[in-house]
Structure formats: C-alpha cells, structure tokens
Design a protein around this motif. Structure first.
Motif, PDB file in Angstrom:
ATOM      1  N   LEU A  43       0.803  -1.179  -0.048  1.00 56.03           N
ATOM      2  CA  LEU A  43       0.028  -0.062   0.128  1.00 56.03           C
ATOM      3  C   LEU A  43       0.855   1.262   0.072  1.00 56.03           C
ATOM      4  CD1 LEU A  43      -2.632  -1.125   2.515  1.00 56.03           C
ATOM      5  CD2 LEU A  43      -2.794  -0.860  -0.119  1.00 56.03           C
ATOM      6  N   GLY A  44       1.923   1.287   0.763  1.00 51.76           N
ATOM      7  CA  GLY A  44       3.092   2.083   0.745  1.00 51.76           C
ATOM      8  C   GLY A  44       3.511   2.538  -0.600  1.00 51.76           C
ATOM      9  N   ALA A  45       3.820   1.439  -1.446  1.00 50.63           N
ATOM     10  CA  ALA A  45       4.265   1.722  -2.648  1.00 50.63           C
ATOM     11  C   ALA A  45       3.259   2.253  -3.502  1.00 50.63           C
ATOM     12  CB  ALA A  45       4.775   0.309  -3.501  1.00 50.63           C
ATOM     13  N   LEU A  46       1.864   1.948  -3.435  1.00 52.54           N
ATOM     14  CA  LEU A  46       0.979   2.433  -4.394  1.00 52.54           C
ATOM     15  C   LEU A  46       0.745   3.941  -4.172  1.00 52.54           C
ATOM     16  CD1 LEU A  46      -1.792  -0.340  -4.062  1.00 52.54           C
ATOM     17  CD2 LEU A  46      -0.312   0.047  -6.215  1.00 52.54           C
ATOM     18  N   ALA A  47       0.792   4.262  -2.824  1.00 51.18           N
ATOM     19  CA  ALA A  47       0.670   5.727  -2.589  1.00 51.18           C
ATOM     20  C   ALA A  47       1.830   6.523  -2.858  1.00 51.18           C
ATOM     21  CB  ALA A  47       0.439   5.860  -0.931  1.00 51.18           C
ATOM     22  N   SER A  48       3.006   5.881  -2.973  1.00 41.28           N
ATOM     23  CA  SER A  48       4.015   6.674  -3.217  1.00 41.28           C
ATOM     24  C   SER A  48       3.883   6.914  -4.931  1.00 41.28           C
ATOM     25  CB  SER A  48       5.517   5.988  -3.065  1.00 41.28           C
ATOM     26  OG  SER A  48       6.435   6.604  -3.593  1.00 41.28           O
ATOM     27  N   ALA A  49       3.523   5.841  -5.478  1.00 37.42           N
ATOM     28  CA  ALA A  49       3.518   6.046  -6.987  1.00 37.42           C
ATOM     29  C   ALA A  49       2.540   6.874  -7.448  1.00 37.42           C
ATOM     30  CB  ALA A  49       3.380   4.469  -7.606  1.00 37.42           C
ATOM     31  N   ASP A  50       1.317   6.955  -6.548  1.00 32.42           N
ATOM     32  CA  ASP A  50       0.265   7.784  -6.783  1.00 32.42           C
ATOM     33  C   ASP A  50       0.745   9.315  -6.665  1.00 32.42           C
ATOM     34  OD1 ASP A  50      -2.600   8.712  -7.684  1.00 32.42           O
ATOM     35  OD2 ASP A  50      -2.454   9.229  -5.367  1.00 32.42           O
TER      36      ASP A  50
END
Length: 72
Positions: A43-50
């Motif tokens: 979830l952190g990786a998804l938030a970072s990419a967003d």
C-alpha cells in the motif's frame, strides 16, 4: 438588495492525530506480522507511485483519468 453576512475570521485546522496501528493489534502471530508488513509495504508503494504521478502532473490533474484542467 440583501445584506451580505460577515466573513468569519480565518483559522488553522489542527493536523490529524491518531494512534499507530501497532497499538491496537495485540497477540499477533509471526505470520500475521509478516502479512501486515507485506500489505503495508504494498500500500505504501501504491501511495508513493500515486503521489509521484500527481506531483508530475502539477496543477493539471483532476479526478478523472486522462482529463486535464486548463490553468489560467
């Protein structure tokens, strides 16, 4: 003509406050801990990419995918 209501003075909203998730989860097995860490990392990786995409778009991003807002 109707009289306008007065404008309220400006104020600063306090930042979010909360408790760490680990304070609410007790008696976790090692497997639970591993799964929670993997999910958190994902979830952190998804938030970072967003966030990276939104920062790259600048003021041109909006709610809909592929839509641009013209900024004057």
């Amino acid at each position: 003509m109707a009289e306008l209501r007065p404008i309220a003075p400006a104020f600063v909203v306090p930042g979010p406050s909360g408790v760490a998730v680990r304070d609410r989860l007790k008696h976790l097995t090692p497997e639970d801990d591993k799964v929670l860490r993997l999910v958190g990392a994902h979830l952190g990786a998804l938030a970072s990419a967003d966030l990276k995409t939104r920062c790259a778009d600048g003021l041109g991003h909006c709610a809909g995918p592929g839509q641009r807002v013209s900024v004057s």
